[in-house]
Enzyme design. Structure first.
Site, PDB file in Angstrom:
ATOM      1  N   ASP A   1     103.735 -19.634  86.306  1.00 39.48           N
ATOM      2  CA  ASP A   1     102.704 -18.796  85.609  1.00 39.48           C
ATOM      3  C   ASP A   1     101.994 -17.902  86.679  1.00 39.48           C
ATOM      4  O   ASP A   1     101.177 -18.501  87.440  1.00 39.48           O
ATOM      5  CB  ASP A   1     101.838 -19.993  84.946  1.00 39.48           C
ATOM      6  CG  ASP A   1     100.630 -18.996  83.989  1.00 39.48           C
ATOM      7  OD1 ASP A   1     100.473 -17.714  84.282  1.00 39.48           O
ATOM      8  OD2 ASP A   1     100.006 -19.713  83.417  1.00 39.48           O
ATOM      9  N   HIS A   2     102.164 -16.751  86.542  1.00 38.84           N
ATOM     10  CA  HIS A   2     101.719 -15.647  87.659  1.00 38.84           C
ATOM     11  C   HIS A   2     100.242 -15.844  87.435  1.00 38.84           C
ATOM     12  O   HIS A   2      99.511 -15.277  88.541  1.00 38.84           O
ATOM     13  CB  HIS A   2     102.429 -14.390  87.456  1.00 38.84           C
ATOM     14  CG  HIS A   2     102.708 -13.480  88.861  1.00 38.84           C
ATOM     15  ND1 HIS A   2     101.796 -13.803  89.787  1.00 38.84           N
ATOM     16  CD2 HIS A   2     103.531 -12.952  89.335  1.00 38.84           C
ATOM     17  CE1 HIS A   2     102.178 -13.150  90.893  1.00 38.84           C
ATOM     18  NE2 HIS A   2     103.360 -12.572  90.523  1.00 38.84           N
ATOM     19  N   ARG A   3      99.336 -16.333  86.537  1.00 34.24           N
ATOM     20  CA  ARG A   3      98.183 -16.198  86.291  1.00 34.24           C
ATOM     21  C   ARG A   3      97.470 -17.189  87.621  1.00 34.24           C
ATOM     22  O   ARG A   3      96.381 -17.258  87.808  1.00 34.24           O
ATOM     23  CB  ARG A   3      97.628 -16.620  84.972  1.00 34.24           C
ATOM     24  CG  ARG A   3      97.964 -15.526  83.987  1.00 34.24           C
ATOM     25  CD  ARG A   3      97.358 -15.844  82.616  1.00 34.24           C
ATOM     26  NE  ARG A   3      98.122 -17.217  82.283  1.00 34.24           N
ATOM     27  CZ  ARG A   3      98.059 -18.001  81.298  1.00 34.24           C
ATOM     28  NH1 ARG A   3      97.158 -17.585  80.488  1.00 34.24           N
ATOM     29  NH2 ARG A   3      98.691 -19.266  81.090  1.00 34.24           N
TER      30      ARG A   3
END
Length: 476
Positions: A448-450
């Site tokens: 999850d790039h967040r």
């Protein structure tokens, strides 16, 4: 006074469930803690305990009923020294919209009566002007009288043409859903609810009388659009449009399949996925596994380690070394978890579930192995408790036993990553300028790039690779 027994929410995400089996019958005395029924969620079958004491007056939802909404009355409980005449609970979910419309209608009538009384009193005080003979206005009712006349008679059934206002058909949400599922054309149904509103009983009556139906494909398409609609994304055409009915078998979705579709569609749409892949040499791991299994005691304390047990342990230690990956996203803050609770995907005949090995960083390989086997067995029997498969901080999906070399997996919230594990296989490698054979295992981490930046994910895979290629380092 009679008390409703409501469909319980057996997990934080439960919205509906299947009432698999009643363990009591009408007339039975129950006490707090007695098992009343078995409830099947999308993941497991659990027992439902009584909270109050009393006698079962009536069972409202028969066993085997599916899609029973949380907080829907399922039975009526009478207190001590009460009989059935003391009051009964409603036999099904209340149509809130129809109930509010009925209340509004009753208030309107009362207001109309009060206004009529005021106008009558005013007429007695003010002389009426009599229009000259032949005036056409004498036969035209006043606007207030016209409105009052049209507002009367709401209890009668209203013809379909009278239900529409600017092309709109008034029907309860349940009636609309039933019409879409059964193919009933709402434009031909007479509404018996407040102000001609179409309700559940009207749809049932139309079905029995063989009323006009819309084509089955059209109904399915409407239902598919209502379920698949996502803001900014056009829904797919219903698959039934491309095949003849005799060419396929229609298998209804069970609660687990619906849950998988809903959660993974949301995860893939809302979570910005990216992927990192690395190869691990597992020759030393296989040697260590073989030696340890040979030394397994007989009887109590016996174990049989799998490659997946080493992977669970290596992931847990890598999460402790790179804690940024051991996190969850929220709109206000990042949750940095203090323990590695590793979920292990288990394939079932009817779907997929991910039971969790809690505090995996603190457990030895033998305990992890026994925990995973116990969780998998209870998952296949649908005997897991919600707290055993909901949550977790990381997940592993291993398809190596099927010969899959590599693949990507969908992140399962609240996790920030998931590791997809492929098969270990003999491949040529270059070592000291020479081509040699080694057993390599390819793993791909979905991030999850967040939460996990690229460099952070790479550091995690480096740590994981180190533990896998040198199993003894897991003891340090």
């Amino acid at each position: 006074m009679a008390t409703n027994i409501l469909m319980p929410a057996l997990s934080p995400t439960m919205e509906e469930g299947k009432l698999s089996k009643w363990l009591v019958k009408e007339g039975d005395e129950v006490h707090s803690g007695d098992i009343l029924a078995e409830i099947e969620t999308d993941k497991a079958t659990m027992e439902f305990e009584a909270v109050d004491e009393g006698r079962i007056a009536k069972i409202l939802v028969p066993e085997g009923s599916e899609a029973v909404k949380v907080n829907q009355p399922i039975a009526v409980l009478l207190g001590e020294d009460e009989d059935a005449s003391a009051g009964t609970a409603p036999s099904g979910p209340v149509d809130i919209t129809s109930a509010m419309a009925s209340i509004k209608d009753a208030v309107s009538k009362e207001t109309g009566k009060a206004s009529q009384g005021v106008r009558s009193a005013a007429k007695q005080q003010i002389p009426q002007q009599v229009p000259p003979p032949g005036d056409s206005k004498t036969n035209t009712p006043a606007p207030a009288d016209r409105g009052r006349g049209e507002g009367e008679g709401n209890a009668k059934q209203i013809a379909p043409s009278e239900q529409k206002s600017n092309g709109r058909i008034f029907a309860s949400p349940l009636a609309k859903r039933m019409a879409a599922q059964t193919g009933v054309d709402l434009a031909t149904v007479r509404g018996s609810g407040p102000r001609g509103r179409i309700v559940k009983s009207d749809i049932e009556a139309t079905q029995k009388s063989g009323g006009k139906r819309v084509p089955a494909v059209g109904a399915a398409t409407v239902a598919a659009k209502s379920e698949a609609g996502v803001a900014g994304i056009a829904p797919f055409a219903d698959a039934k449009l491309f095949f003849r009915p005799e060419d396929y078998e229609e298998i209804p979705h069970d609660s687990m399949r619906k849950s998988i579709a809903r959660r993974l569609s949301s995860a893939k749409t809302l979570i910005p996925h990216y992927y990192l892949t690395i190869d691990c040499n597992i020759d030393r791991l296989l040697e260590a596994r073989s030696r340890l299994n040979e030394k397994s005691p007989k009887g109590d304390g016996a174990y049989k380690l799998s490659v997946n047990d080493f992977i669970v342990k290596a992931c847990a230690l890598a999460l402790m070394r790179v804690p940024e990956v051991n996190s969850s996203w929220t709109e206000t803050a990042m949750l940095r978890h203090k323990h590695a609770d590793v979920g292990v995907a288990v394939a079932l005949d009817f779907g997929l579930i991910t039971p969790i090995v809690f505090h995996a960083e603190e457990k030895g390989l033998a305990q992890i192995s026994n925990d995973v086997k116990s969780l998998a067995a209870r998952a296949r029997a649908k005997k897991l408790k919600p707290q055993e498969f909901e949550g977790g901080t990381f997940a592993i999906s291993n398809l190596g036993m099927f010969g899959i070399r590599e693949f990507t997996a969908v992140i399962n919230p609240p996790h920030a990553a998931i590791l997809a594990v492929g098969a270990g296989e003999q491949r040529p490698i270059v070592r000291n300028g020479k081509i040699e054979s080694a057993t390599l295992m390819t793993v791909t981490m979905s991030c999850d790039h967040r939460v996990v930046d690229g460099a952070t994910g790479a550091r995690f895979l480096q740590a994981f690779k180190g533990f896998i290629e040198e199993p003894a380092s897991m003891l340090l």
